[in-house]
Design a protein around this motif. Structure first.
Motif, mmCIF file in Angstrom:
data_model
loop_
_atom_site.group_PDB
_atom_site.id
_atom_site.type_symbol
_atom_site.label_atom_id
_atom_site.label_comp_id
_atom_site.label_asym_id
_atom_site.label_seq_id
_atom_site.Cartn_x
_atom_site.Cartn_y
_atom_site.Cartn_z
ATOM 1 N N SER A 89 0.680 -1.261 -0.034
ATOM 2 C CA SER A 89 0.044 -0.294 0.091
ATOM 3 C C SER A 89 0.861 1.086 -0.233
ATOM 4 O O SER A 89 2.427 1.834 0.187
ATOM 5 N N ALA A 90 0.300 2.786 -0.657
ATOM 6 C CA ALA A 90 0.158 3.113 0.469
ATOM 7 C C ALA A 90 1.446 3.965 1.235
ATOM 8 O O ALA A 90 2.977 4.958 1.069
ATOM 9 N N ARG A 91 0.637 3.519 2.419
ATOM 10 C CA ARG A 91 1.796 3.479 3.359
ATOM 11 C C ARG A 91 2.700 2.893 4.079
ATOM 12 O O ARG A 91 3.346 3.160 4.642
ATOM 13 N N MET A 92 3.368 1.996 3.050
ATOM 14 C CA MET A 92 3.951 1.342 2.899
ATOM 15 C C MET A 92 5.430 1.863 2.324
ATOM 16 O O MET A 92 7.040 1.575 2.512
ATOM 17 N N SER A 93 5.176 2.695 1.714
ATOM 18 C CA SER A 93 6.007 3.338 0.730
ATOM 19 C C SER A 93 6.571 4.884 1.225
ATOM 20 O O SER A 93 6.209 5.580 2.132
ATOM 21 N N PRO A 94 7.875 4.933 1.650
ATOM 22 C CA PRO A 94 8.655 5.502 2.488
ATOM 23 C C PRO A 94 8.449 7.294 1.512
ATOM 24 O O PRO A 94 8.205 8.188 2.583
ATOM 25 N N ASP A 95 8.073 6.974 0.023
ATOM 26 C CA ASP A 95 7.254 8.558 -0.401
ATOM 27 C C ASP A 95 6.582 8.873 -0.758
ATOM 28 O O ASP A 95 5.763 10.052 -0.880
ATOM 29 N N GLY A 96 5.020 7.531 -0.151
ATOM 30 C CA GLY A 96 3.585 7.534 0.533
ATOM 31 C C GLY A 96 3.274 7.801 -1.033
ATOM 32 O O GLY A 96 1.746 7.596 -1.112
ATOM 33 N N GLY A 97 4.368 7.139 -2.257
ATOM 34 C CA GLY A 97 3.547 7.029 -3.813
ATOM 35 C C GLY A 97 3.441 5.565 -3.889
ATOM 36 O O GLY A 97 3.293 4.631 -2.270
ATOM 37 N N THR A 98 2.774 5.121 -4.804
ATOM 38 C CA THR A 98 2.013 3.738 -4.658
ATOM 39 C C THR A 98 3.331 2.776 -5.085
ATOM 40 O O THR A 98 4.180 3.303 -5.958
ATOM 41 N N PRO A 99 4.049 1.391 -4.189
ATOM 42 C CA PRO A 99 5.241 1.328 -4.539
ATOM 43 C C PRO A 99 5.330 0.166 -5.751
ATOM 44 O O PRO A 99 3.719 0.124 -6.025
ATOM 45 N N ALA A 100 6.539 0.065 -6.299
ATOM 46 C CA ALA A 100 6.287 -1.198 -7.362
ATOM 47 C C ALA A 100 5.696 -2.334 -6.938
ATOM 48 O O ALA A 100 6.038 -2.698 -5.973
ATOM 49 N N ALA A 101 5.336 -3.076 -7.895
ATOM 50 C CA ALA A 101 5.499 -4.475 -7.746
ATOM 51 C C ALA A 101 5.915 -5.646 -7.781
ATOM 52 O O ALA A 101 7.338 -5.110 -8.372
ATOM 53 N N LYS A 102 5.860 -5.809 -7.312
ATOM 54 C CA LYS A 102 7.324 -7.154 -7.225
ATOM 55 C C LYS A 102 7.106 -8.119 -7.528
ATOM 56 O O LYS A 102 6.751 -9.302 -7.065
ATOM 57 N N VAL A 103 7.406 -8.875 -8.360
ATOM 58 C CA VAL A 103 7.731 -10.697 -8.949
ATOM 59 C C VAL A 103 9.034 -11.633 -8.248
ATOM 60 O O VAL A 103 10.239 -11.208 -8.754
ATOM 61 N N THR A 104 8.433 -12.815 -7.058
ATOM 62 C CA THR A 104 9.972 -13.861 -6.625
ATOM 63 C C THR A 104 9.249 -14.775 -7.273
ATOM 64 O O THR A 104 7.801 -15.256 -6.956
ATOM 65 N N ARG A 105 10.275 -15.727 -7.447
ATOM 66 C CA ARG A 105 9.940 -17.233 -7.830
ATOM 67 C C ARG A 105 10.507 -18.489 -6.929
ATOM 68 O O ARG A 105 11.519 -18.294 -6.394
ATOM 69 N N GLY A 106 9.709 -19.085 -6.421
ATOM 70 C CA GLY A 106 11.066 -20.272 -5.549
ATOM 71 C C GLY A 106 10.669 -21.748 -5.883
ATOM 72 O O GLY A 106 9.442 -21.810 -6.237
ATOM 73 N N ARG A 107 10.634 -22.678 -5.039
ATOM 74 C CA ARG A 107 10.502 -24.007 -5.452
ATOM 75 C C ARG A 107 9.664 -24.374 -4.100
ATOM 76 O O ARG A 107 10.782 -23.901 -2.751
ATOM 77 N N LEU A 108 9.350 -25.234 -3.895
ATOM 78 C CA LEU A 108 8.577 -26.384 -2.779
ATOM 79 C C LEU A 108 9.737 -27.248 -2.618
ATOM 80 O O LEU A 108 10.502 -28.103 -3.698
ATOM 81 N N SER A 109 10.336 -27.554 -1.154
ATOM 82 C CA SER A 109 11.549 -28.626 -1.292
ATOM 83 C C SER A 109 10.580 -29.805 -1.295
ATOM 84 O O SER A 109 9.867 -30.039 -1.377
ATOM 85 N N ARG A 110 11.491 -30.912 -1.956
ATOM 86 C CA ARG A 110 10.986 -32.200 -1.936
ATOM 87 C C ARG A 110 9.899 -32.663 -0.160
ATOM 88 O O ARG A 110 8.792 -33.419 -1.216
ATOM 89 N N SER A 111 10.512 -32.580 0.875
ATOM 90 C CA SER A 111 9.292 -33.248 1.752
ATOM 91 C C SER A 111 8.042 -32.408 2.003
ATOM 92 O O SER A 111 6.889 -32.119 2.136
#
Length: 188
Positions: A89-111
């Protein structure tokens, strides 16, 4: 009489699947709210993941801090891959603007992947109530309203089966367990 027995059996079956025991399952809505479709549509726009037969989509709106959060998990011969799209949210951004979206990728372990495969094979998941509203009906006719929490919409596709549900308070039961497991993927 038969309908009462069936309702009692359904309530007991849902309680066995992680639904809190004091919730009156017979008074829960029988389908997710209309906004669930909009959340899943937005999830598909941010994390397309097309052509995958076994996949799990989740959209989470965290009311206390705002923002959007989408997860997409899909299984291949190499195991479970998880993608997360987050925009705060804008509340979370240091400058009060809309923060950029972030994509991360991961994997589940075998278990973790093996645990998820077992969770997808349990009948509880497929018969879990599709909608747990902010105001939950309790046994005895009362209701309880959740004061905080997150709104979760989740869609689970496993070859020929599909389950869609929404939870507006505490994330619970088989769908909540799956969401929590996916959130722990390595690399997210």
């Amino acid at each position: 009489m038969l309908s009462s027995i069936m309702a009692l059996a359904a309530g007991r079956a849902w309680a066995d699947c992680g639904l809190q025991g004091d919730i009156d399952a017979a008074r829960l809505p029988k389908s997710p709210p209309a906004y669930a479709g909009e959340v899943l549509k937005a999830s598909r726009e941010h994390l397309p993941g097309q052509g995958r037969q076994v996949q799990i989509r989740a959209g989470l709106n965290i009311a206390m801090i705002g923002g959007q959060h989408y997860l997409l998990a899909s299984r291949s011969n190499a195991g479970w891959r998880v993608e997360r799209w987050v925009q705060g949210s804008a509340r979370m951004s240091p400058d009060g603007g809309t923060p950029a979206a972030k994509v991360t990728r991961g994997r589940l372990s075998r278990s973790q992947g093996a645990k998820l495969d077992v969770m997808l094979g349990v009948a509880c998941l497929w018969r879990f109530p599709p909608y747990l509203p902010n105001t939950l009906p309790l046994k005895g006719g009362q209701n309880v309203t959740c004061m905080d929490g997150a709104n979760l919409v989740i869609e689970i596709r496993s070859i020929r089966r599909r389950w869609v549900g929404a939870q507006e308070c505490q994330i619970q039961g088989a769908p909540g367990d799956i969401y929590n497991l996916l959130s722990q993927a390595q690399g997210l």
